[in-house]
Scaffold this motif. Structure first.
Motif, PDB file in Angstrom:
ATOM      1  N   LEU A 603      19.492 -74.737 -26.948  1.00  0.00           N
ATOM      2  CA  LEU A 603      20.106 -73.565 -27.759  1.00  0.00           C
ATOM      3  C   LEU A 603      21.652 -74.186 -27.232  1.00  0.00           C
ATOM      4  O   LEU A 603      22.458 -74.845 -26.438  1.00  0.00           O
ATOM      5  N   VAL A 604      22.567 -74.529 -28.760  1.00  0.00           N
ATOM      6  CA  VAL A 604      23.508 -75.159 -28.847  1.00  0.00           C
ATOM      7  C   VAL A 604      24.774 -74.065 -29.300  1.00  0.00           C
ATOM      8  O   VAL A 604      24.452 -74.400 -30.720  1.00  0.00           O
ATOM      9  N   THR A 605      25.699 -74.010 -28.774  1.00  0.00           N
ATOM     10  CA  THR A 605      27.071 -73.295 -29.006  1.00  0.00           C
ATOM     11  C   THR A 605      27.593 -74.298 -30.124  1.00  0.00           C
ATOM     12  O   THR A 605      28.920 -74.955 -28.907  1.00  0.00           O
ATOM     13  N   THR A 606      28.223 -73.467 -31.078  1.00  0.00           N
ATOM     14  CA  THR A 606      29.049 -74.931 -31.639  1.00  0.00           C
ATOM     15  C   THR A 606      30.294 -73.979 -32.144  1.00  0.00           C
ATOM     16  O   THR A 606      31.355 -72.177 -31.602  1.00  0.00           O
ATOM     17  N   LYS A 607      31.414 -74.083 -32.508  1.00  0.00           N
ATOM     18  CA  LYS A 607      33.236 -73.791 -32.621  1.00  0.00           C
ATOM     19  C   LYS A 607      32.933 -72.566 -33.881  1.00  0.00           C
ATOM     20  O   LYS A 607      33.614 -71.391 -33.952  1.00  0.00           O
ATOM     21  N   THR A 608      32.089 -73.774 -35.142  1.00  0.00           N
ATOM     22  CA  THR A 608      32.300 -72.527 -36.771  1.00  0.00           C
ATOM     23  C   THR A 608      31.170 -72.161 -37.365  1.00  0.00           C
ATOM     24  O   THR A 608      30.787 -71.607 -38.137  1.00  0.00           O
ATOM     25  N   GLU A 609      29.696 -72.346 -36.332  1.00  0.00           N
ATOM     26  CA  GLU A 609      28.911 -72.963 -36.881  1.00  0.00           C
ATOM     27  C   GLU A 609      27.571 -71.638 -36.005  1.00  0.00           C
ATOM     28  O   GLU A 609      26.606 -71.422 -36.340  1.00  0.00           O
ATOM     29  N   GLY A 610      28.405 -70.858 -35.545  1.00  0.00           N
ATOM     30  CA  GLY A 610      27.604 -70.032 -34.740  1.00  0.00           C
ATOM     31  C   GLY A 610      26.654 -70.342 -33.455  1.00  0.00           C
ATOM     32  O   GLY A 610      26.907 -71.710 -32.942  1.00  0.00           O
ATOM     33  N   GLY A 631      35.699 -69.309 -31.265  1.00  0.00           N
ATOM     34  CA  GLY A 631      36.531 -70.100 -31.690  1.00  0.00           C
ATOM     35  C   GLY A 631      36.866 -71.023 -29.849  1.00  0.00           C
ATOM     36  O   GLY A 631      36.491 -71.926 -30.560  1.00  0.00           O
ATOM     37  N   GLU A 632      37.835 -71.197 -29.656  1.00  0.00           N
ATOM     38  CA  GLU A 632      38.382 -72.402 -28.864  1.00  0.00           C
ATOM     39  C   GLU A 632      38.452 -72.297 -27.682  1.00  0.00           C
ATOM     40  O   GLU A 632      38.089 -72.968 -26.953  1.00  0.00           O
ATOM     41  N   PHE A 633      37.302 -71.406 -27.000  1.00  0.00           N
ATOM     42  CA  PHE A 633      36.886 -70.741 -25.765  1.00  0.00           C
ATOM     43  C   PHE A 633      35.821 -72.197 -26.115  1.00  0.00           C
ATOM     44  O   PHE A 633      34.966 -71.224 -26.524  1.00  0.00           O
ATOM     45  N   VAL A 634      35.614 -71.730 -24.588  1.00  0.00           N
ATOM     46  CA  VAL A 634      34.535 -72.279 -24.042  1.00  0.00           C
ATOM     47  C   VAL A 634      33.417 -70.874 -23.655  1.00  0.00           C
ATOM     48  O   VAL A 634      33.769 -70.560 -22.750  1.00  0.00           O
ATOM     49  N   ILE A 635      32.134 -70.700 -24.409  1.00  0.00           N
ATOM     50  CA  ILE A 635      31.076 -69.351 -23.972  1.00  0.00           C
ATOM     51  C   ILE A 635      30.304 -69.718 -24.204  1.00  0.00           C
ATOM     52  O   ILE A 635      29.545 -69.965 -25.122  1.00  0.00           O
ATOM     53  N   ALA A 679      30.884 -65.881 -19.883  1.00  0.00           N
ATOM     54  CA  ALA A 679      29.971 -66.411 -19.485  1.00  0.00           C
ATOM     55  C   ALA A 679      29.211 -64.742 -19.404  1.00  0.00           C
ATOM     56  O   ALA A 679      28.959 -63.701 -19.016  1.00  0.00           O
ATOM     57  N   VAL A 680      27.750 -65.443 -19.607  1.00  0.00           N
ATOM     58  CA  VAL A 680      26.232 -64.443 -19.652  1.00  0.00           C
ATOM     59  C   VAL A 680      25.656 -64.967 -18.789  1.00  0.00           C
ATOM     60  O   VAL A 680      25.001 -66.644 -18.517  1.00  0.00           O
ATOM     61  N   SER A 681      24.454 -64.401 -18.176  1.00  0.00           N
ATOM     62  CA  SER A 681      22.867 -65.596 -16.980  1.00  0.00           C
ATOM     63  C   SER A 681      22.235 -64.418 -17.445  1.00  0.00           C
ATOM     64  O   SER A 681      22.260 -62.951 -16.670  1.00  0.00           O
ATOM     65  N   TRP A 682      20.625 -64.139 -17.607  1.00  0.00           N
ATOM     66  CA  TRP A 682      19.536 -63.802 -16.997  1.00  0.00           C
ATOM     67  C   TRP A 682      19.024 -63.958 -16.045  1.00  0.00           C
ATOM     68  O   TRP A 682      18.485 -65.318 -16.205  1.00  0.00           O
ATOM     69  N   ASN A 683      18.517 -63.144 -15.991  1.00  0.00           N
ATOM     70  CA  ASN A 683      17.755 -63.167 -14.337  1.00  0.00           C
ATOM     71  C   ASN A 683      16.701 -63.983 -13.975  1.00  0.00           C
ATOM     72  O   ASN A 683      15.665 -63.177 -15.202  1.00  0.00           O
ATOM     73  N   PRO A 684      16.394 -65.414 -13.403  1.00  0.00           N
ATOM     74  CA  PRO A 684      14.934 -65.252 -14.022  1.00  0.00           C
ATOM     75  C   PRO A 684      13.379 -64.891 -13.603  1.00  0.00           C
ATOM     76  O   PRO A 684      12.721 -64.943 -14.434  1.00  0.00           O
ATOM     77  N   VAL A 685      13.788 -64.660 -12.677  1.00  0.00           N
ATOM     78  CA  VAL A 685      13.038 -63.499 -11.955  1.00  0.00           C
ATOM     79  C   VAL A 685      13.303 -61.637 -12.226  1.00  0.00           C
ATOM     80  O   VAL A 685      12.135 -60.921 -12.688  1.00  0.00           O
ATOM     81  N   HIS A 686      13.632 -61.153 -12.274  1.00  0.00           N
ATOM     82  CA  HIS A 686      14.231 -59.712 -12.767  1.00  0.00           C
ATOM     83  C   HIS A 686      14.642 -59.761 -13.698  1.00  0.00           C
ATOM     84  O   HIS A 686      15.790 -59.512 -14.300  1.00  0.00           O
TER      85      HIS A 686
END
Length: 711
Positions: A603-610, A631-635, A679-686
């Motif tokens: 899964l790749v987060t790009t600056k302009t291509e979504g 945009g410019e931020f690392v998300i 930042a987001v994170s999904w719990n791998p157990v719950h």
């Protein structure tokens, strides 16, 4: 004298020349000529054959009168009864049967009680059986009879005739021929798909114990569930009769190819061989190896192995072959092997319908846009009647907790692989470790302090056993990678590159070791092993030709890494062979990337291509996701759900955006933050727990309306 109802008609026909003058005569009379009938009866008793024949003709003419009724007149009690038989209607050519009546002798003369009156049967053309006979019929026979009655009723009265219509008390030859036509109808012409469907349904009914219904299904369709030889083979294997099973294999040789035939013989011969060795029949076992066992290269090693067992002790062989087996259960694995060898057209796989239903259930879950939890048990009973569909209440869309402890912009966060901890870094020199109490609550566990002047924490990574945590800082701080022991709450070590360059990112390998890799702003990267405690200069090193490493992911093999550089590429590097290759080339700068747990998708987060989903094996683009503002931020973005079929990402418009991997448009927007979600994170157990960090200085925990735990 009138009776309440006439008894049933007899099936035989009396001879017109056989007469008994002393018997009572039973005939039909109209309501308007009852006195005339009485006189005719008296006269026929004394006039002989001619008067009786004339009386019969009069009765036949009155039978078709709509106003006729049933009457029986007896001039005097007699000891015997003669039944006047049916005549033939010359206009229609049909045979008419008259009901019969019985004149019983008085009890005073015979000394016995009269017989009970017989039940009148008005259903013409269908012979009804008694209650005892009906109860003894099988389910399939009763289904056939019910279908036969419906066909006859439809033929006589038409499809629109109601069930309460009066049944005419006459039986025509046309009706009888229709019955025979229904009974003797030919089987329906079925194609192969329909035949296989009926076979699978029949197998399911047989497993339920509905054998009579299976017989009716086979007889109606003309399609057998299995070959008779397959039934015999299963029975012999189930009871361990290997000699007869081998005989059946010889008979089915024409149904299977040569390789399957030899393999099937070897499987059964080995079971027979085990039995001979376990019971001390070693001479017979030796003869089996010399004569019966195939002498081909494919089974040469197995033949040698069983030859060595001839020298083993009998008790040891008994414990080796049958210690963990009980009765007929010991042959279940053999039957499973046999069913894999023979074609399914010859022998159906076990519980095939249940397997198909389970596959349909899995397919429905994968297509459900909100299904997060794993499959529990077998098939859900509701998915048979309609497609499975989860509601929003079962998806983590409710903000159940807000954490304000950082008091600064939250830049990164990640759940541990065990699902019990959440690590978060912010624009400060402190890393917070949160303990997951349940799927709806977390509490502070530790605060890990970095005793240096840094501007913040840019990335964090957990070891696979959730014991260690790597912490990277922004490039301008000229620091290395800090490794903390989360259980002890202490700094384990700080690792710096040998050239004194600043590491910009670090990641643990996804195996059970404590190795991690780190990359710097000049394209150099290296990996370390915490268990070996090597000096800094002894670590393995590599480079990407001087291009800055922006994101890093370490694979399960313990030697390869994926790294994104400033040339919009994701490359693979092997530390053992020092080989690198480009696997993904983007048109826009890569801000962040991650890999699913199976290491099949990136899964790749790009600056302009979504956000874009790639297949690592084929190196092809699978899906592009739109709806989040980058945009410019690392998300960062992450996978979620039991099958990693969900994607969550932050956005510069203060939202958390969630997609299903099969849909390019978002399925949920989680609102609540007042700043950019970094930042987001999904719990791998719950699986119903999601965490997000924002520039507003808060961490929000998202879950369902009620606690849900993975079993």
């Amino acid at each position: 004298m009138d009776l309440e109802s006439p008894p049933a008609a007899t099936s035989g026909r009396s001879s017109p020349h056989h007469r008994q003058p002393t018997t009572a005569v039973v005939f039909l009379s109209s309501a308007t000529s009852s006195s005339q009938s009485s006189s005719i009866s008296s006269q026929s008793a004394t006039s002989g054959t001619w008067s009786q024949d004339r009386e019969r003709a009069a009765g036949r003419n009155q039978l078709f009168n709509p106003a006729f009724n049933w009457t029986v007149e007896t001039p005097k009690p007699v000891s015997t009864t003669t039944f006047v038989d049916c005549g033939q209607n010359k206009s229609t050519g049909t045979t008419i049967s008259q009901p019969r009546s019985e004149a019983a002798s008085p009890s005073s003369s015979s000394g016995t009680s009269p017989p009970p009156p017989k039940i009148r049967r008005m259903q013409v053309g269908i012979t009804q059986q008694s209650t005892s006979t009906t109860s003894g019929r099988s389910v399939g026979q009763r289904i056939k009879e019910a279908s036969l009655k419906d066909a006859i009723t439809t033929h006589q009265h038409g499809a629109t005739t109601p069930s309460s219509a009066t049944v005419t008390p006459r039986t025509s030859r046309t009706t009888i021929s229709t019955c025979e036509q229904v009974v003797q109808s030919e089987p329906i012409a079925l194609n192969e798909i329909q035949k296989n469907t009926l076979r699978v349904i029949g197998q399911y009914l047989r497993d339920l114990g509905m054998n009579d219904t299976v017989e009716a299904l086979v007889e109606e369709s003309g399609c057998r569930l299995e070959n008779s030889l397959a039934v015999r083979l299963r029975e012999y294997v189930h009871h361990g009769n290997w000699n007869k099973a081998l005989d059946v294999v010889e008979k089915i040789r024409s149904f299977i190819d040569q390789t399957s035939y030899i393999t099937l013989r070897v499987v059964l011969l080995e079971e027979k061989l085990k039995e001979l060795l376990a019971y001390g029949e070693k001479l017979m076992a030796l003869r089996l190896l010399q004569v019966d066992y195939p002498k081909i290269e494919m089974f040469a090693n197995r033949r040698k192995y069983y030859a060595t067992l001839l020298m083993e002790d009998t008790h040891l062989l008994m414990n080796k072959f049958y210690a963990n087996k009980q009765g007929n259960k010991s042959n279940a694995m053999v039957m499973a092997i046999v069913q894999k060898i023979v074609p399914p057209s010859f022998m159906l796989p076990p519980a095939r319908l249940e397997e198909l239903l389970n596959q349909a259930w899995l397919y429905q879950m994968s297509n459900c846009k909100l299904h997060v939890m794993p499959q529990k048990g077998r098939v859900d009973e509701t998915c048979i009647l309609k497609d499975h569909e989860c509601g929003s209440a079962e998806f983590p869309t409710k903000n159940i907790q807000v954490l304000h402890d950082h008091c600064a912009e939250v830049w990164c966060l990640e759940f541990s692989p065990c699902g019990r901890y959440l690590a978060s870094g912010a624009k400060s020199n402190c890393v917070h470790i949160w303990k997951v109490d349940n799927s709806q609550r977390v509490s502070i566990y530790r605060r890990l302090q970095i005793l240096q002047d840094i501007t913040g924490v840019s990335s964090i990574s957990w070891s696979q056993d959730s014991q260690f945590l790597t912490v990277s800082t922004p490039e301008e701080n000229n620091t290395g990678v800090f490794v903390f022991d989360v259980r002890k709450g202490t700094l384990e070590r700080e690792f710096k590159f040998y050239g004194q360059d600043t590491f910009s990112v670090a990641s643990f390998f996804k195996d059970q070791s404590h190795k991690f890799a780190a990359g710097d702003q000049k394209g150099h990267f290296s990996y370390y092993d915490l268990d070996r405690d090597l000096p800094h200069n002894d670590a393995a090193h590599g480079n990407f030709e001087g291009y800055r490493v922006r994101a890093l992911y370490c694979l399960k093999d313990g030697k390869s890494v994926l790294a994104a550089d400033t040339h919009n590429r994701i490359r693979r590097y092997d530390f053992e062979s020092h080989y690198d290759e480009t696997i993904i080339q983007e048109m826009s700068p890569i801000m962040y990337f991650t890999v699913d747990r199976a290491e099949k998708q990136c899964l790749v987060t790009t600056k302009t291509e979504g956000i874009r989903l790639w297949c690592l094996k084929s190196q092809t683009l699978l899906q592009s996701f739109f709806g989040a503002l980058h945009g410019e931020f690392v998300i960062s973005a992450c996978f979620g759900g039991f099958y990693d079929n969900f994607i969550a990402s932050g956005s510069e418009d203060d939202n958390v955006v969630i997609w299903n991997t099969k849909r390019s448009s978002p399925i949920k927007y989680l609102q609540g933050h007042t700043g950019t979600v970094n930042a987001v994170s999904w719990n791998p157990v719950h699986l119903c727990m999601l965490a997000s960090g924002s520039d507003d200085g808060t961490i929000r925990i998202w879950s369902t309306n009620s606690p849900k735990e993975i079993e």
